[in-house]
Design a protein around this motif. Sequence first.
Motif, PDB file in Angstrom:
ATOM      1  N   ILE A 155       0.833  -1.202   0.000  1.00  0.00           N
ATOM      2  CA  ILE A 155       0.000   0.000   0.000  1.00  0.00           C
ATOM      3  C   ILE A 155       0.866   1.251   0.000  1.00  0.00           C
ATOM      4  CG2 ILE A 155      -1.669   1.329   1.345  1.00  0.00           C
ATOM      5  CD1 ILE A 155      -2.949  -1.366   2.126  1.00  0.00           C
TER       6      ILE A 155
ATOM      7  N   ASP B  44      -6.244   0.242  -3.004  1.00  0.00           N
ATOM      8  CA  ASP B  44      -6.899   1.320  -2.272  1.00  0.00           C
ATOM      9  C   ASP B  44      -8.131   0.838  -1.513  1.00  0.00           C
ATOM     10  OD1 ASP B  44      -6.856   4.062  -1.480  1.00  0.00           O
ATOM     11  OD2 ASP B  44      -8.625   4.390  -2.737  1.00  0.00           O
ATOM     12  N   THR B  45      -8.562  -0.387  -1.782  1.00  0.00           N
ATOM     13  CA  THR B  45      -9.646  -1.009  -1.025  1.00  0.00           C
ATOM     14  C   THR B  45      -9.036  -2.132  -0.201  1.00  0.00           C
ATOM     15  OG1 THR B  45     -11.248  -0.548  -2.773  1.00  0.00           O
ATOM     16  CG2 THR B  45     -11.842  -2.244  -1.160  1.00  0.00           C
TER      17      THR B  45
ATOM     18  N   ARG C  57      -2.395   2.490 -12.635  1.00  0.00           N
ATOM     19  CA  ARG C  57      -2.697   3.880 -12.341  1.00  0.00           C
ATOM     20  C   ARG C  57      -3.383   4.466 -13.560  1.00  0.00           C
ATOM     21  NH1 ARG C  57       3.341   6.417 -12.024  1.00  0.00           N
ATOM     22  NH2 ARG C  57       4.009   5.672 -14.052  1.00  0.00           N
TER      23      ARG C  57
ATOM     24  N   VAL D  44      -6.713  -7.326  -0.339  1.00  0.00           N
ATOM     25  CA  VAL D  44      -6.997  -6.336  -1.369  1.00  0.00           C
ATOM     26  C   VAL D  44      -7.551  -7.042  -2.606  1.00  0.00           C
ATOM     27  CG1 VAL D  44      -5.303  -4.647  -0.591  1.00  0.00           C
ATOM     28  CG2 VAL D  44      -4.603  -6.406  -2.204  1.00  0.00           C
TER      29      VAL D  44
ATOM     30  N   ASP E  73      -2.757   3.592  -6.772  1.00  0.00           N
ATOM     31  CA  ASP E  73      -3.543   3.100  -5.638  1.00  0.00           C
ATOM     32  C   ASP E  73      -5.041   3.085  -5.955  1.00  0.00           C
ATOM     33  OD1 ASP E  73      -3.594   5.842  -5.739  1.00  0.00           O
ATOM     34  OD2 ASP E  73      -3.524   6.130  -3.576  1.00  0.00           O
ATOM     35  N   LEU E  74      -5.386   2.429  -7.058  1.00  0.00           N
ATOM     36  CA  LEU E  74      -6.791   2.286  -7.433  1.00  0.00           C
ATOM     37  C   LEU E  74      -7.456   1.259  -6.525  1.00  0.00           C
ATOM     38  CD1 LEU E  74      -6.423   2.209 -11.318  1.00  0.00           C
ATOM     39  CD2 LEU E  74      -6.825   4.181  -9.838  1.00  0.00           C
ATOM     40  N   GLY E  75      -8.772   1.396  -6.368  1.00  0.00           N
ATOM     41  CA  GLY E  75      -9.511   0.494  -5.496  1.00  0.00           C
ATOM     42  C   GLY E  75     -10.442  -0.446  -6.236  1.00  0.00           C
TER      43      GLY E  75
ATOM     44  N   LYS F  98       0.730   4.008  -3.110  1.00  0.00           N
ATOM     45  CA  LYS F  98       0.420   5.430  -2.895  1.00  0.00           C
ATOM     46  C   LYS F  98       1.545   6.315  -3.434  1.00  0.00           C
ATOM     47  CE  LYS F  98      -2.765   4.987   0.965  1.00  0.00           C
ATOM     48  NZ  LYS F  98      -3.933   5.300   0.184  1.00  0.00           N
TER      49      LYS F  98
END
Length: 89
Positions: A5, A43-44, A84, A55, A14-16, A9
């Motif tokens: 993570i 991101d999730t 990204r 994740v 950091d897509l979810g 970032k």
Amino acid sequence: LSELIKRAKKLGADLGQHYAEILLANQQLIPREWREFRLVFPDTVWQRPAGRRCVPSLGWDGQRWILGFDWLGFDWVGRDRLLRLRPAD
């Protein structure tokens, strides 16, 4: 935070899960050459009842992309990819 993570970032990768679900619904948009990779969406973060944090990821099963959830303590390898968004022109 896990190392995955933190790196995501820092890279802006950091897509979810929302993005994973969009790609899953539009699999024709995923380049064919990406089938050898697992696409990770850090991101999730979900926590399993036993306490492990996971994740979302998309993986090719030989016929289609499937949504899975990978443990953050997993030994991430070279075939895992963070995505990204491409900057708008």
